[in-house]
Design a protein around this motif. Structure first.
Motif, PDB file in Angstrom:
ATOM      1  N   UNK A 120      -3.940  -2.764 -10.242  1.00 65.08           N
ATOM      2  CA  UNK A 120      -3.702  -1.830 -11.554  1.00 65.08           C
ATOM      3  C   UNK A 120      -2.350  -0.972 -11.276  1.00 65.08           C
ATOM      4  N   UNK A 121      -2.483  -0.159 -10.286  1.00 68.71           N
ATOM      5  CA  UNK A 121      -1.345   0.560 -10.035  1.00 68.71           C
ATOM      6  C   UNK A 121       0.058  -0.043  -9.949  1.00 68.71           C
ATOM      7  N   UNK A 122      -0.066  -1.229  -9.042  1.00 68.88           N
ATOM      8  CA  UNK A 122       1.190  -2.087  -8.861  1.00 68.88           C
ATOM      9  C   UNK A 122       1.957  -2.716 -10.140  1.00 68.88           C
ATOM     10  N   UNK A 123       0.852  -3.162 -11.161  1.00 64.55           N
ATOM     11  CA  UNK A 123       1.425  -3.516 -12.449  1.00 64.55           C
ATOM     12  C   UNK A 123       1.642  -2.392 -13.303  1.00 64.55           C
ATOM     13  N   UNK A 124       1.086  -1.232 -13.159  1.00 59.93           N
ATOM     14  CA  UNK A 124       1.531  -0.082 -13.864  1.00 59.93           C
ATOM     15  C   UNK A 124       3.046   0.359 -13.908  1.00 59.93           C
ATOM     16  N   UNK A 125       3.466   0.268 -12.696  1.00 61.86           N
ATOM     17  CA  UNK A 125       4.819   0.873 -12.274  1.00 61.86           C
ATOM     18  C   UNK A 125       5.629   0.047 -11.502  1.00 61.86           C
ATOM     19  N   UNK A 126       4.985  -1.010 -10.740  1.00 60.09           N
ATOM     20  CA  UNK A 126       6.062  -1.623  -9.529  1.00 60.09           C
ATOM     21  C   UNK A 126       5.445  -3.052  -9.547  1.00 60.09           C
ATOM     22  N   UNK A 127       5.630  -3.840 -10.474  1.00 60.79           N
ATOM     23  CA  UNK A 127       5.023  -4.985 -10.600  1.00 60.79           C
ATOM     24  C   UNK A 127       5.523  -6.250  -9.520  1.00 60.79           C
ATOM     25  N   UNK A 187       3.227  -3.648 -20.753  1.00 60.24           N
ATOM     26  CA  UNK A 187       3.410  -2.248 -20.203  1.00 60.24           C
ATOM     27  C   UNK A 187       4.977  -2.053 -20.778  1.00 60.24           C
ATOM     28  N   UNK A 188       5.844  -2.893 -20.946  1.00 60.16           N
ATOM     29  CA  UNK A 188       7.125  -2.380 -21.540  1.00 60.16           C
ATOM     30  C   UNK A 188       7.043  -1.942 -23.284  1.00 60.16           C
ATOM     31  N   UNK A 189       6.023  -2.843 -23.845  1.00 56.02           N
ATOM     32  CA  UNK A 189       5.711  -2.643 -25.169  1.00 56.02           C
ATOM     33  C   UNK A 189       4.984  -1.268 -25.572  1.00 56.02           C
ATOM     34  N   UNK A 190       4.269  -0.892 -24.564  1.00 62.35           N
ATOM     35  CA  UNK A 190       3.343   0.055 -24.608  1.00 62.35           C
ATOM     36  C   UNK A 190       3.959   1.663 -24.416  1.00 62.35           C
ATOM     37  N   UNK A 231       0.935  -1.278  -0.047  1.00 60.06           N
ATOM     38  CA  UNK A 231      -0.018   0.055  -0.048  1.00 60.06           C
ATOM     39  C   UNK A 231       0.848   1.215  -0.004  1.00 60.06           C
ATOM     40  N   UNK A 232       2.059   1.141   0.668  1.00 60.07           N
ATOM     41  CA  UNK A 232       2.980   2.308   0.895  1.00 60.07           C
ATOM     42  C   UNK A 232       3.332   2.870  -0.379  1.00 60.07           C
ATOM     43  N   UNK A 233       3.926   1.779  -1.027  1.00 62.41           N
ATOM     44  CA  UNK A 233       4.499   1.799  -2.489  1.00 62.41           C
ATOM     45  C   UNK A 233       3.494   2.289  -3.402  1.00 62.41           C
ATOM     46  N   UNK A 234       2.412   1.650  -3.503  1.00 61.08           N
ATOM     47  CA  UNK A 234       1.533   1.904  -4.717  1.00 61.08           C
ATOM     48  C   UNK A 234       0.692   3.149  -4.600  1.00 61.08           C
ATOM     49  N   UNK A 235       0.397   3.488  -3.327  1.00 66.31           N
ATOM     50  CA  UNK A 235      -0.321   4.518  -2.941  1.00 66.31           C
ATOM     51  C   UNK A 235       0.226   5.862  -2.155  1.00 66.31           C
ATOM     52  N   UNK A 236       1.812   5.818  -2.212  1.00 71.21           N
ATOM     53  CA  UNK A 236       2.635   6.847  -1.748  1.00 71.21           C
ATOM     54  C   UNK A 236       3.724   7.070  -2.508  1.00 71.21           C
ATOM     55  N   UNK A 237       4.526   5.955  -2.532  1.00 74.76           N
ATOM     56  CA  UNK A 237       5.913   6.169  -3.296  1.00 74.76           C
ATOM     57  C   UNK A 237       5.690   6.306  -4.916  1.00 74.76           C
ATOM     58  N   UNK A 238       4.796   5.462  -5.366  1.00 74.40           N
ATOM     59  CA  UNK A 238       4.594   5.775  -6.714  1.00 74.40           C
ATOM     60  C   UNK A 238       3.891   6.697  -7.178  1.00 74.40           C
ATOM     61  N   UNK A 239       2.841   7.475  -6.490  1.00 78.81           N
ATOM     62  CA  UNK A 239       2.278   8.557  -7.006  1.00 78.81           C
ATOM     63  C   UNK A 239       3.177   9.988  -6.787  1.00 78.81           C
ATOM     64  N   UNK A 240       3.846   9.793  -5.641  1.00 75.41           N
ATOM     65  CA  UNK A 240       4.973  10.960  -5.303  1.00 75.41           C
ATOM     66  C   UNK A 240       5.951  11.099  -6.440  1.00 75.41           C
ATOM     67  N   UNK A 241       6.645   9.767  -6.791  1.00 74.05           N
ATOM     68  CA  UNK A 241       7.554   9.962  -7.802  1.00 74.05           C
ATOM     69  C   UNK A 241       6.956  10.361  -9.089  1.00 74.05           C
TER      70      UNK A 241
END
Length: 570
Positions: free
Chosen positions: A310-317, A339-342, A157-167
């Motif tokens: 979705x957010x996890x698979x979008x940027x931090x699988x 995601x790598x191809x798109x 939750x911290x990675x998906x809803x904090x670190x990823x959006x902040x980055x």
């Protein structure tokens, strides 16, 4: 009898010597065997101590990175405020996302039933420290969940809803600043977010994949990280770090470019991807869209969980997202490749929409950064596939739904790690754990469940540990969620008695099972109305009590002069 006495005496002496010699040899062999077993046990215990020490240090470093990331984000927010009117909006977005992350952590904590104190700690930003403490010292935790699993949820939750959006937000905001306004701390914060996310993913995966609890309960689904070879284990963890870092870097570049070109296009793009992932998971799981954990199986929590996936698979699988019920192996591998191809398509779309007018970055640098990040991600994937245990590679791409996995556990698992950290042997304990831990949508078929519940009366007499275990709450789970036709007669009578309808309906003891099934079915249909009436009555009683308290605390009115009778009558 034909042997001479002297000969017989010599032969008996020879036999006694042989027996004594064999006795000495057997004693020496037993001592050697014992010494070997002692040495192996010492080596095993030393290995466990070393593995525990590694795990503790990994948790400590991850905890430190979590709070360094938190502090750096707040510092960057204050730097945006220092820019004046130009940076005030960015500062509000940064602090708002920080507060939103703590709120989502508190909501997840509450939904999982971890208690009011844990929820309050999550709101104050102390949930990583709280869960790390419970996991390190094997402290019990509310909600019928293992501490290591709760720590995994908190980090995710911290990675998906904090670190990823902040980055993403910081990269989005830094890209529109002039070069003289961009500070090294802003760029370092973005790089720190990426490294922190990759390290958290790797250590989280190590903790959950090498956990005895998960390896016991899920047969061969966990255990791809090598434990016998330190070199291969280090290579696997390094590969995860490279894979996640490159994957996240490439997605940040593509997403920021598209959002700067047209924010509405980026929102529509991500919304379509989220809906498609939801539909894909829906069909893979046999047309079931609710989450498999009881605390997250409601409509709103299930949708939030889909957003999390979705957010996890979008940027931090996270590799654990390949687990059935989250994404599943096949959906996980397809999402990574997609995601790598798109990403190049997203960058090209942003250039077509005229991103050069709002971003002060040379387009050639964007393509170079995207190529390098994607290359690092592919390198990490190849290293990971080479270094992991070969017997587990197919678990990253071969189809396996949650219901298929539960069917397999139902028939094959003979040793179960229960919710109270005890081990239970046998199919009955394993099946009880399955019923107690997963949402009823994913249970086995009604026929299998009915055949197993036939032994309910025997369990009432024998009272096995899992049948009366408070943490598992097996009996209530079955009586509330199992199909009515699958319930045994004793369970049906218990439901009627508990609902308080036994006296009102005057159920005769000789009533057949079909009549009991009909009564329980009516009770279940009316349960929602009964619950609403109960809550309404409770609210009315609370209001009455509040009015009584107000009357007691009412201040007496001041004295007034007497008035004449005519005015008083009016």
């Amino acid at each position: 009898p034909d042997i001479p006495r002297s000969s017989s005496m010599s032969s008996s002496g020879h036999l006694s010597l042989c027996l004594s010699a064999s006795h000495i040899v057997s004693v020496e062999g037993a001592q050697v065997l014992r010494a070997g077993l002692v040495a192996r046990e010492k080596k095993r215990r030393a290995g466990l101590v070393l593995a525990r020490a590694k795990q503790v240090w990994a948790w400590i470093i991850a905890l430190a990175l979590s709070y360094i990331d938190l502090i750096s984000t707040a510092t960057v927010g204050f730097q945006y405020l220092a820019l004046g009117e130009k940076g005030r909006g960015a500062a509000h977005v940064t602090f708002g996302m920080l507060a939103g992350s703590q709120g989502i952590q508190a909501l997840a904590t509450c939904l999982l039933g971890q208690g009011k104190l844990a929820t309050l700690v999550a709101m104050c930003g102390g949930k990583p420290l709280w869960d790390t403490y419970h996991a390190m010292y094997d402290k019990p935790i509310k909600g019928n969940l293992v501490a290591a699993f709760v720590l995994t949820i908190t980090r995710s939750v911290q990675v998906v809803f904090d670190s990823l959006p902040q980055a993403a937000t910081q990269a989005f905001l830094v890209a529109q600043l002039d070069p003289d306004e961009q500070s090294w701390l802003m760029v370092a914060s973005i790089v720190g977010c990426v490294v922190s996310i990759a390290y958290l993913v790797a250590t989280t995966e190590q903790g959950i994949d090498t956990s005895e609890h998960f390896q016991t309960n899920y047969l061969n689904l966990h255990g791809y990280i090598p434990t016998k070879s330190t070199v291969r284990q280090a290579l696997t963890l390094l590969a995860i770090v490279l894979f996640v870092s490159g994957f996240l870097g490439a997605k940040l570049i593509a997403l920021v470019m598209l959002a700067k070109a047209s924010f509405s296009v980026a929102v529509v793009w991500c919304s379509i991807e989220a809906v498609m992932l939801f539909k894909l998971r829906y069909f893979v799981e046999g047309r079931i869209w609710r989450h498999h954990l009881p605390g997250l199986s409601g409509a709103v929590p299930s949708l939030l969980t889909n957003a999390f996936v979705y957010l996890g698979m979008l940027a931090a699988p996270f590799p654990f997202l390949r687990f059935p019920g989250w994404c599943g192996p096949r959906v996980y591998s397809m999402s990574v490749v997609y995601n790598l191809a798109i990403n190049p398509v997203m960058v090209y779309t942003s250039i077509y929409l005229g991103v050069g007018r709002v971003v002060t970055v040379y387009t050639g640098h964007v393509w170079a950064g995207l190529a390098i990040s994607s290359g690092v991600a592919v390198l990490g994937m190849v290293m990971m596939g080479y270094a992991m245990n070969g017997s587990h590679r197919h678990l990253f791409y071969k189809h396996l739904s949650m219901r298929d996995m539960i069917d397999r556990l139902w028939e094959e698992r003979m040793l179960t790690s229960m919710v109270n950290d005890t081990k239970a042997v046998g199919l009955d304990a394993s099946r009880a754990d399955t019923v107690g831990f997963y949402t009823s949508d994913y249970w086995v078929s009604e026929k299998k469940l009915s055949m197993w519940l036939v032994d309910w009366d025997r369990w009432e007499v024998d009272k096995p540990a899992w049948f009366t275990m408070k943490e598992l709450d097996f009996q209530n789970r079955v009586m509330q969620n199992a199909p009515v036709e699958a319930l045994p007669r004793t369970a049906l009578l218990k439901i009627i008695a508990k609902a308080g309808e036994g006296r009102l309906l005057r159920i005769p003891p000789e009533a057949d099972t079909d009549q009991l099934v009909a009564v329980v079915q009516e009770l279940r249909n009316d349960m929602g109305v009964c619950e609403q009436a109960r809550r309404l009555a409770k609210a009315v009683m609370a209001k009455k009590k509040e009015k009584k308290k107000k009357k007691k605390k009412r201040i007496p009115s001041p004295k007034v002069r007497p008035v004449d009778n005519e005015a008083y009558s009016e």
